[in-house]
Design a protein around this motif. Structure first.
Motif, PDB file in Angstrom:
ATOM      1  N   TYR A 271      15.347 -11.051 -31.546  1.00 12.77           N
ATOM      2  CA  TYR A 271      14.672 -11.347 -30.275  1.00 12.77           C
ATOM      3  C   TYR A 271      14.912 -10.193 -29.314  1.00 12.77           C
ATOM      4  N   TYR A 272      13.913 -10.013 -28.413  1.00 17.98           N
ATOM      5  CA  TYR A 272      14.003  -9.002 -27.363  1.00 17.98           C
ATOM      6  C   TYR A 272      13.911  -9.735 -26.023  1.00 17.98           C
ATOM      7  N   PHE A 273      14.626  -9.213 -24.983  1.00 18.02           N
ATOM      8  CA  PHE A 273      14.592  -9.875 -23.675  1.00 18.02           C
ATOM      9  C   PHE A 273      14.795  -8.839 -22.579  1.00 18.02           C
ATOM     10  N   ARG A 274      14.406  -9.257 -21.378  1.00 20.61           N
ATOM     11  CA  ARG A 274      14.654  -8.472 -20.177  1.00 20.61           C
ATOM     12  C   ARG A 274      14.823  -9.449 -18.994  1.00 20.61           C
ATOM     13  N   ILE A 275      15.459  -8.944 -17.949  1.00 23.75           N
ATOM     14  CA  ILE A 275      15.719  -9.757 -16.759  1.00 23.75           C
ATOM     15  C   ILE A 275      14.796  -9.295 -15.652  1.00 23.75           C
ATOM     16  N   LEU A 276      14.207 -10.246 -14.945  1.00 25.57           N
ATOM     17  CA  LEU A 276      13.285  -9.967 -13.836  1.00 25.57           C
ATOM     18  C   LEU A 276      13.881 -10.570 -12.562  1.00 25.57           C
ATOM     19  N   ALA A 277      13.900  -9.751 -11.539  1.00 29.09           N
ATOM     20  CA  ALA A 277      14.345 -10.250 -10.219  1.00 29.09           C
ATOM     21  C   ALA A 277      13.250  -9.951  -9.192  1.00 29.09           C
ATOM     22  N   ILE A 278      12.937 -10.919  -8.362  1.00 28.88           N
ATOM     23  CA  ILE A 278      11.906 -10.775  -7.328  1.00 28.88           C
ATOM     24  C   ILE A 278      12.621 -10.841  -5.967  1.00 28.88           C
ATOM     25  N   ASP A 279      12.414  -9.795  -5.172  1.00 30.65           N
ATOM     26  CA  ASP A 279      13.093  -9.783  -3.867  1.00 30.65           C
ATOM     27  C   ASP A 279      12.288 -10.571  -2.842  1.00 30.65           C
ATOM     28  N   LYS A 280      12.796 -10.631  -1.647  1.00 32.67           N
ATOM     29  CA  LYS A 280      12.180 -11.429  -0.593  1.00 32.67           C
ATOM     30  C   LYS A 280      10.856 -10.854  -0.136  1.00 32.67           C
ATOM     31  N   ASP A 281      10.608  -9.558  -0.443  1.00 35.25           N
ATOM     32  CA  ASP A 281       9.313  -8.941  -0.099  1.00 35.25           C
ATOM     33  C   ASP A 281       8.283  -9.115  -1.219  1.00 35.25           C
ATOM     34  N   GLY A 282       8.668  -9.789  -2.338  1.00 31.42           N
ATOM     35  CA  GLY A 282       7.762 -10.034  -3.461  1.00 31.42           C
ATOM     36  C   GLY A 282       7.767  -8.928  -4.510  1.00 31.42           C
ATOM     37  N   ASN A 283       8.628  -7.954  -4.338  1.00 30.73           N
ATOM     38  CA  ASN A 283       8.713  -6.884  -5.332  1.00 30.73           C
ATOM     39  C   ASN A 283       9.440  -7.376  -6.574  1.00 30.73           C
ATOM     40  N   GLU A 284       8.976  -6.898  -7.765  1.00 27.46           N
ATOM     41  CA  GLU A 284       9.580  -7.280  -9.032  1.00 27.46           C
ATOM     42  C   GLU A 284      10.391  -6.114  -9.581  1.00 27.46           C
ATOM     43  N   TRP A 285      11.649  -6.484 -10.025  1.00 26.92           N
ATOM     44  CA  TRP A 285      12.546  -5.476 -10.567  1.00 26.92           C
ATOM     45  C   TRP A 285      12.984  -5.929 -11.963  1.00 26.92           C
ATOM     46  N   PHE A 286      12.865  -4.995 -12.955  1.00 28.70           N
ATOM     47  CA  PHE A 286      13.134  -5.338 -14.361  1.00 28.70           C
ATOM     48  C   PHE A 286      14.351  -4.576 -14.859  1.00 28.70           C
TER      49      PHE A 286
END
Length: 295
Positions: A271-286
């Protein structure tokens, strides 16, 4: 034998003096008519051979000389109707002149005494006739053999021609095969991953990513450097490294350390995975793409 002699005496023609009554040709032998011909040719000065009764090369040349002198064509040495007629004309002229001289000298036409035949003359004449018949038979047999040889040649030539025709006959032209154009196969469109837009703002950096695999589930833990700006986190995982399709686990805002357990996975699968975080301005960080394999 006596009957044969009587028939011969009845049917063998007697040659009248002063004329030629039958055709003469090369090959006749012991013939009285040939003897008379040789004497005639000698008198005419076109033959200087012996008088033998045999019609061979000297007599043949003498007849040719006579034909050439008298303008008889072809000059072939065959004593046939044309040559006999001319020879009889000359004999009759000579005979007429002789009779006229006899009348002047004696007052009467001389009578030729009848010739007494003997058995030897009969046998000679019969042998001559038999020789002529045998000669004709030989000639006919030779012609038959020549005809057979020609027939064999014609048959062989016909067979050769048939073989040539069979070898040179072109094979039948096959019907043209119309090949149908193959149905074009439409290529399967490749879905290129849409590049994610570069987020604006302070980036969120993931670190210390760890995973624990137990059979068909695994635990993931990680750290973030700016947790106060995060409003939502997700985990994307899939058996496809490109993560074109993936499952999503939603997480709430967290502190500096985050973790999650994912279960009901396939055994013995990567399996492959990644983590996504969305800041308060709606930007996505992987985070980077990581992998693990179930037991």
């Amino acid at each position: 034998m006596r009957t044969l002699l009587i028939l011969v005496l009845l049917f063998v023609p007697f040659i009248a003096q002063g004329s030629f009554d039958r055709n003469l040709f090369y090959g006749i032998s012991n013939d009285l008519e040939v003897t008379k011909l040789q004497e005639f040719l000698t008198t005419e000065g076109v033959y200087d051979g012996p008088v033998t009764g045999n019609f061979f090369s000297l007599t043949l040349q003498g007849v040719k000389n006579f034909q050439a002198r008298e303008g008889i064509s072809p000059v072939a040495g065959y004593f046939g109707p044309l040559t006999r007629t001319r020879a009889n004309e000359i004999l009759n002229v000579d005979l007429t002149a002789s009779e006229q001289q006899a009348i002047l000298e004696t007052g009467a036409v001389p009578v030729v005494p009848e010739r007494e035949g003997n058995i030897n003359d009969v046998f000679v004449s019969v042998n001559t006739q038999i020789g002529l018949v045998l000669r004709q038979i030989e000639l006919l047999q030779a012609q038959i053999e020549e005809i057979k040889a020609l027939q064999n040649q014609v048959a062989q030539q016909t067979q050769v021609i048939e073989q040539i025709q069979q070898n040179t006959t072109p094979p039948p032209t096959p019907e043209p095969v119309v090949e149908q154009a193959p149905t074009p196969i439409e290529p399967i469109p490749v879905v290129e991953p849409v590049p994610e837009p570069e987020p604006i703002g302070t980036p969120i950096v993931f670190s210390n990513i760890k995973s624990l695999i137990v059979s068909d589930w695994f635990d993931i833990s990680w750290n973030v450097d700016n947790p106060s700006s995060i409003s939502l986190q997700r985990i994307h995982y899939s058996t496809n490294k490109s993560l074109y399709t993936y499952a999503t686990v939603y997480l709430g805002a967290s502190s500096r350390m985050g973790s999650i357990r994912i279960s009901r996975l396939k055994v013995d699968t990567t399996y492959y995975f990644r983590i996504l975080a969305i800041d308060k301005d709606g930007n996505e960080w992987f985070s980077d793409i990581n992998s693990f394999r179930t037991d």
